[in-house]
Motif scaffolding. Structure first.
Motif, PDB file in Angstrom:
ATOM      1  N   ASN A 435      -4.142  13.544   3.562  1.00  0.00           N
ATOM      2  CA  ASN A 435      -5.181  12.317   3.491  1.00  0.00           C
ATOM      3  C   ASN A 435      -4.087  10.995   3.557  1.00  0.00           C
ATOM      4  O   ASN A 435      -3.561  10.908   2.467  1.00  0.00           O
ATOM      5  CB  ASN A 435      -6.007  12.340   2.479  1.00  0.00           C
ATOM      6  CG  ASN A 435      -6.866  11.193   2.442  1.00  0.00           C
ATOM      7  OD1 ASN A 435      -6.836  10.282   3.279  1.00  0.00           O
ATOM      8  ND2 ASN A 435      -7.852  10.977   1.542  1.00  0.00           N
ATOM      9  N   ARG A 437      -5.095   8.128   4.428  1.00  0.00           N
ATOM     10  CA  ARG A 437      -5.747   7.048   4.003  1.00  0.00           C
ATOM     11  C   ARG A 437      -6.112   6.545   2.514  1.00  0.00           C
ATOM     12  O   ARG A 437      -6.680   5.583   2.269  1.00  0.00           O
ATOM     13  CB  ARG A 437      -7.182   6.989   4.709  1.00  0.00           C
ATOM     14  CG  ARG A 437      -7.326   7.473   6.247  1.00  0.00           C
ATOM     15  CD  ARG A 437      -6.812   6.148   7.177  1.00  0.00           C
ATOM     16  NE  ARG A 437      -6.666   6.418   8.304  1.00  0.00           N
ATOM     17  CZ  ARG A 437      -7.522   6.361   9.241  1.00  0.00           C
ATOM     18  NH1 ARG A 437      -8.908   5.908   8.949  1.00  0.00           N
ATOM     19  NH2 ARG A 437      -7.445   6.671  10.644  1.00  0.00           N
ATOM     20  N   GLU A 438      -5.509   7.364   1.722  1.00  0.00           N
ATOM     21  CA  GLU A 438      -5.582   6.870   0.208  1.00  0.00           C
ATOM     22  C   GLU A 438      -4.130   7.404  -0.372  1.00  0.00           C
ATOM     23  O   GLU A 438      -3.276   8.161   0.320  1.00  0.00           O
ATOM     24  CB  GLU A 438      -6.527   7.869  -0.602  1.00  0.00           C
ATOM     25  CG  GLU A 438      -8.108   7.584  -0.104  1.00  0.00           C
ATOM     26  CD  GLU A 438      -8.979   8.234  -1.013  1.00  0.00           C
ATOM     27  OE1 GLU A 438      -8.828   8.651  -1.981  1.00  0.00           O
ATOM     28  OE2 GLU A 438     -10.069   8.470  -0.484  1.00  0.00           O
ATOM     29  N   ARG A 451      -4.798   2.655  -7.328  1.00  0.00           N
ATOM     30  CA  ARG A 451      -5.209   3.452  -6.212  1.00  0.00           C
ATOM     31  C   ARG A 451      -5.508   2.400  -5.099  1.00  0.00           C
ATOM     32  O   ARG A 451      -6.198   1.395  -5.188  1.00  0.00           O
ATOM     33  CB  ARG A 451      -6.403   4.298  -6.337  1.00  0.00           C
ATOM     34  CG  ARG A 451      -6.166   5.500  -7.208  1.00  0.00           C
ATOM     35  CD  ARG A 451      -5.315   6.462  -6.633  1.00  0.00           C
ATOM     36  NE  ARG A 451      -6.042   7.221  -5.867  1.00  0.00           N
ATOM     37  CZ  ARG A 451      -5.494   8.058  -4.963  1.00  0.00           C
ATOM     38  NH1 ARG A 451      -4.283   8.634  -4.977  1.00  0.00           N
ATOM     39  NH2 ARG A 451      -6.265   8.525  -3.864  1.00  0.00           N
ATOM     40  N   THR A 453      -7.289   2.523  -0.873  1.00  0.00           N
ATOM     41  CA  THR A 453      -7.920   3.300   0.349  1.00  0.00           C
ATOM     42  C   THR A 453      -7.841   2.327   1.610  1.00  0.00           C
ATOM     43  O   THR A 453      -7.827   1.008   1.387  1.00  0.00           O
ATOM     44  CB  THR A 453      -9.527   3.645  -0.132  1.00  0.00           C
ATOM     45  OG1 THR A 453     -10.215   2.176  -0.196  1.00  0.00           O
ATOM     46  CG2 THR A 453      -9.807   4.325  -1.270  1.00  0.00           C
ATOM     47  N   SER A 486      -8.311  -2.069  -1.796  1.00  0.00           N
ATOM     48  CA  SER A 486      -8.516  -1.637  -0.292  1.00  0.00           C
ATOM     49  C   SER A 486      -7.543  -2.408   0.379  1.00  0.00           C
ATOM     50  O   SER A 486      -7.222  -3.583   0.235  1.00  0.00           O
ATOM     51  CB  SER A 486     -10.133  -2.094  -0.192  1.00  0.00           C
ATOM     52  OG  SER A 486     -10.411  -3.324   0.052  1.00  0.00           O
TER      53      SER A 486
END
Length: 491
Positions: A435, A437-438, A451, A453, A486
């Motif tokens: 993944n 995208r994270e 974190r 995203t 984000s």
């Protein structure tokens, strides 16, 4: 290796009281000591096993934070006739108070280590022992394991020996006071020698490729409804004092390897991907780390007074501490293949903090037996095989790490919705399934990791990005997502 120090103002403690209590609950931190354990501690405090040897003539001193009462170590330093130095290093003799298999021992087996939180600690032993009869408090005659290290003029250890003795510390000193007295030239000779021996030992460490992380203290305050996070640089005396402890841990490991039964604290070399991640973090913080410069050389070049350097040292400590493990062996035929600790660049064990760490009581007994040419006590041998498993259950690192996560979330609480510059330091591309995208980003100011995203594009390691803070919640159940960003602008 040192834990991450953290100091929190009273206002910050009050504002985070509920979240900190939840953290203790989530970690299943022990509550108050049961009545039978407190009764056993009071009884032991009045009837310890006392050694025959009397070393109360040594004018030992301790160096600890001003409010500390659980004093594990005291020292006396002197020059040797003909050159070199002698270090007397007294370690609290917890085994003189704790009966194997008794109530105190059983409780310690459950607690394993003292847990430190920003607003207080959860002790390994009751205060009657840890802050009273077993502690090396000034003007108190107590049983101890007394180490004697002889060093040559270059700081290399020539001989080490440990035996039980009665000791009596003459002074409880603190780091700032010791630093001032040494810098001003007013320190007594034994105290002043800490700089001479400490700097020599630091040079010895550098020559063998070792790394000492004397971590900056995180300072957390709460003013005008907002949290603030800063770093307080350590003093040189912090590092000199740490060198005495490291020297003792290395000497203890060597004794065990030479004589038979033992328990070591080992660490493999950091894997390539971890070094790569730390390179990305350095880049994000604006720290120049040329590829020809080793990790050890970089650490020694950093200035803990610099906020970004201090942040990197904290992140580097997390990367190192999680990879250290205990390994025990019963004889020379069963010595583990890996005996060295990568950060220390030598065999090493924990033996200097028995009031705060269970394993140190066993390591001390093994070394005393080795020097006396005797077999270790049966209770030590019976526990040896299972001790690494027990210590692996300790929650000290989790308490440190999750306290940092909680505080960093609190620092950003009033900035949700804000846009920040950050650097991508990790992605989930190695997960199954991959993944991209994270992942994780690190801000430069304040130096916080969270974190992230991405809705539309893959994250690229080392990329400078703009992110929006979506969540900063100290009480959020998933500690890895207390802070969530984000991606709002790609590269």
């Amino acid at each position: 290796m040192p834990r991450r120090p953290m100091h929190m103002s009273d206002a910050a403690k009050a504002a985070l009281r509920t979240a900190l209590q939840k953290l203790r609950t989530d970690l299943h931190a022990p509550a108050a000591f049961p009545a039978p354990v407190l009764e056993a501690a009071d009884a032991a405090a009045h009837s310890p096993r006392l050694p025959d040897k009397d070393a109360t003539h040594l004018p030992l001193f301790t160096i600890d934070p001003p409010t500390s009462k659980d004093l594990d170590q005291a020292m006396y330093l002197e020059r040797r006739p003909g050159g070199g130095f002698r270090v007397y290093y007294a370690i609290a003799d917890v085994a003189a108070f704790v009966v194997p298999g008794g109530a105190l021992d059983a409780e310690a087996q459950k607690r394993i280590v003292t847990l430190y939180f920003p607003d207080g600690k959860v002790a390994l032993y009751p205060p009657a022992l840890s802050e009273g009869a077993a502690s090396l408090l000034p003007d108190q005659t107590v049983p101890a394991l007394l180490w004697q290290h002889d060093l040559d003029a270059h700081g290399e250890v020539t001989t080490s020996y440990v035996s039980r003795a009665l000791v009596r510390s003459k002074a409880k000193l603190d780091y700032a006071g010791v630093q001032h007295s040494i810098d001003s030239g007013t320190a007594e000779e034994s105290v002043a020698l800490l700089r001479d021996i400490g700097t020599l030992r630091e040079a010895v460490e550098a020559a063998r490729g070792g790394i000492s992380l004397t971590l900056p203290e995180q300072e957390v305050t709460f003013e005008d409804g907002s949290f603030r996070l800063s770093y307080r640089a350590p003093l040189p005396v912090d590092g000199w004092n740490e060198q005495i402890s490291l020297m003792t841990g290395m000497a203890a490991a060597r004794m065990m390897l030479d004589s038979g039964p033992g328990i070591l604290r080992t660490q493999d070399m950091a894997p390539t991907h971890e070094v790569t991640r730390l390179h990305r973090i350095a880049q994000g913080l604006g720290i120049d780390w040329p590829h020809h410069v080793s990790y050890a050389e970089l650490i020694r070049s950093l200035d803990p007074h610099d906020q970004k350097h201090a942040a990197f040292l904290h992140e580097a400590a997390g990367a190192l501490l999680l990879k250290s493990v205990y390994k025990s062996f019963r004889d020379h035929d069963h010595i583990p293949e890996q005996t060295s600790h990568a950060a220390i660049a030598a065999p090493y064990t924990h033996c200097t903090a028995p009031l705060r760490r269970l394993v140190d009581r066993y390591a001390g007994e093994l070394c005393v037996a080795s020097c006396a040419g005797q077999a270790p006590p049966d209770w030590v041998l019976a526990a040896l095989d299972g001790l690494p498993i027990t210590m692996a259950k300790a929650k000290g690192s989790a308490a440190d790490r999750q306290s940092v996560d909680l505080v960093e979330a609190a620092v950003l609480m009033d900035r949700v919705g804000g846009i920040f510059d950050a650097t991508v330091i990790d992605t989930d591309e190695e997960e199954v399934p991959p993944n991209r995208r994270e992942g994780q980003v690190q801000m430069a100011e304040p130096a916080v990791v969270g974190r992230v995203t991405s809705a539309d594009v893959d994250l690229k390691l080392g990329a400078s990005v703009r992110v929006r803070l979506e969540r900063a919640d100290p009480a959020f159940s998933d500690r890895n997502k207390k802070i969530l960003f984000s991606l709002v602008q790609d590269w």
